[in-house]
Structure formats: structure tokens, C-alpha cells
Design a protein around this motif. Structure first.
Motif: not given
Length: 243
Positions: A110-111, A175, A177
Motif C-alpha cells: 500500500g502507498t 504500507m 509510510s
């Protein structure tokens, strides 16, 4: 009390600004009106005519663009950050197996959203750096990545759910982050926070720009963010000081 200084700020500063506002108000008696959001979208709002006194971005490019358009004064770097990975603890991600884990097609990455949010731009820069060393791998990661936050069409975070909800809800396994955000979940056994190896780490500089012909109160805030007190508050919030 003077009129509040209107600040449009990158959302990744949300854990720093409450302390900054408190300390600045105590020192100066000046109030701050704070609006948080993805820096790219805030820049677009300013270009479309939205009022602001100080714009704080998670990159230097957006403040520099406003300066180039004559909408703001010169961009100034006031803090640095770094990118890391917030992952499911049972993924057993480490710096040593970082490349192997992210190269696994079964791992959901995830980004944030590139273009709208610098966090997404930085994540894609990591993939580009990987691609330069290991042709095919970085592009594969980029094509598999899910751009789930920070975009103009991204759904808001569900009420009552913590910052790692996309992982705990099973949307992604990890993710990309900012460290300043991910560090707050380091004590939660559901997650691991892993630094990205140095050769893939982008340079993350936060820039600010004041509006053209800014008043004394706005310039006072700008100077406060660069002061020893402001830099100490940013450091405690997980950012790296500029000195």
C-alpha cells in the motif's frame, strides 16, 4: 489577540502541529488556524485562489512552484523525514529481507497517491531506486502497489479505527509510510516498523512558503519553525531537524 495565521499543512505534520501551535501561542500570543491535507491538493487549492498565510509541504517542489508563480515567497526547508515500512508483524519483514519480501507477488503493497500526496511520490521513488539496481523488480512493485490514501478520490479513514487499519483490515500486508507516523505504532504487536535500506531511501525535505507580502505574524511563525524551540518540537514528533 491578533487575527489567526492561516496555515495549510501536509497531513503528515498532524502530530507535530498541536505542540507547535501551543508553544508558538504561548510565546507570541498569536493564534493559528490549521488546515491539514495532502500537500499536492493543498497546493492546487492555493493556485485556484484559496487564502493562506503559510503553506507547509512534505516536499520542496510544491512550495517552490507557488513561489515560481508569484503566489508565495521563497521555499525554505524546515524539517526532514524518512520513509519506512509499516508491516503486519507476522510478515517478518526486516531490512535484510526487505527486497525479497517486497518482490514477492503475493505481498500486497500500500502507498499514498503520487501527484496528490508527496508520500506517494516518495514511495514510487523507492521503487525507481530499486529498479535502477534490479531491473524489473521496482517496476513490478510499482505496478502492484495499491494507492489507497492521500488522493483526491481516497475514502476517508473509518471512524474509530487506528492509523494501521488498512493492514489490520486485510487490505494490504504493508504500507510505505513516513517514520514520523509509523513510529507511533511501533509498540503495537500487530505491526513492525522497518527502515528502508539506505540505498533505496529518498531524501525527504519539508518546505514552507509564506504568501507574498506576508504580515509580521506570519513571518514570526516562519521564524519560530526554524528556531531551536520549533526544531526541538519537530524532533520529538519524529522529524529530523535541519541543522
Amino acid at each position: 489577540m491578533t487575527n489567526a495565521v492561516q496555515v495549510l499543512s501536509a497531513g503528515s505534520l498532524r502530530h507535530a502541529f498541536p505542540a507547535l501551535i501551543g508553544a508558538f501561542g504561548q510565546e507570541s500570543g498569536i493564534a493559528i488556524s490549521l488546515t491539514l491535507g495532502p500537500a499536492g491538493l493543498l497546493r492546487e487549492r492555493i493556485e485556484a485562489g484559496a487564502g493562506f498565510d503559510l503553506f507547509a509541504s512534505a516536499n520542496m517542489a510544491h512550495p517552490r512552484r507557488l513561489a515560481s508563480l508569484g503566489l508565495a515567497e521563497d521555499a525554505i526547508c524546515f524539517a526532514r523525514n524518512r520513509l519506512c515500512v509499516l508491516a503486519r508483524a507476522d510478515l517478518d519483514l526486516t531490512r535484510e529481507n526487505f527486497l525479497a519480501v517486497l518482490s514477492d507477488p503475493a505481498v500486497r503493497i500500500g502507498t499514498s497517491t503520487p501527484g496528490d500526496d508527496p508520500g506517494g511520490d516518495y514511495a514510487f521513488e523507492v521503487f525507481d531506486r530499486i529498479e535502477a539496481r534490479y531491473p524489473g523488480r521496482g517496476e513490478a512493485m510499482k505496478s502492484r502497489s495499491l494507492q489507497l490514501v492521500g488522493g483526491r478520490n481516497s475514502p476517508p479513514a473509518p471512524a474509530g479505527k487506528g492509523a494501521g487499519y488498512l493492514i489490520t483490515d486485510g487490505e494490504v500486508d504493508l504500507m510505505m509510510s513516513y517514520y514520523s507516523n509509523a513510529r507511533l505504532l511501533a509498540v503495537d504487536r500487530a505491526f513492525s516498523v522497518v527502515d528502508i535500506p539506505g540505498e533505496f531511501q529518498p531524501l525527504i525535505e519539508y518546505g514552507m512558503a509564506t504568501r507574498r507580502n506576508a504580515d509580521a505574524e506570519t513571518r514570526h511563525l516562519r521564524d519560530f519553525l526554524l528556531s531551536a524551540t520549533g526544531q526541538e518540537i519537530l524532533s520529538k514528533a519524529g522529524f529530523s531537524p535541519i541543522s
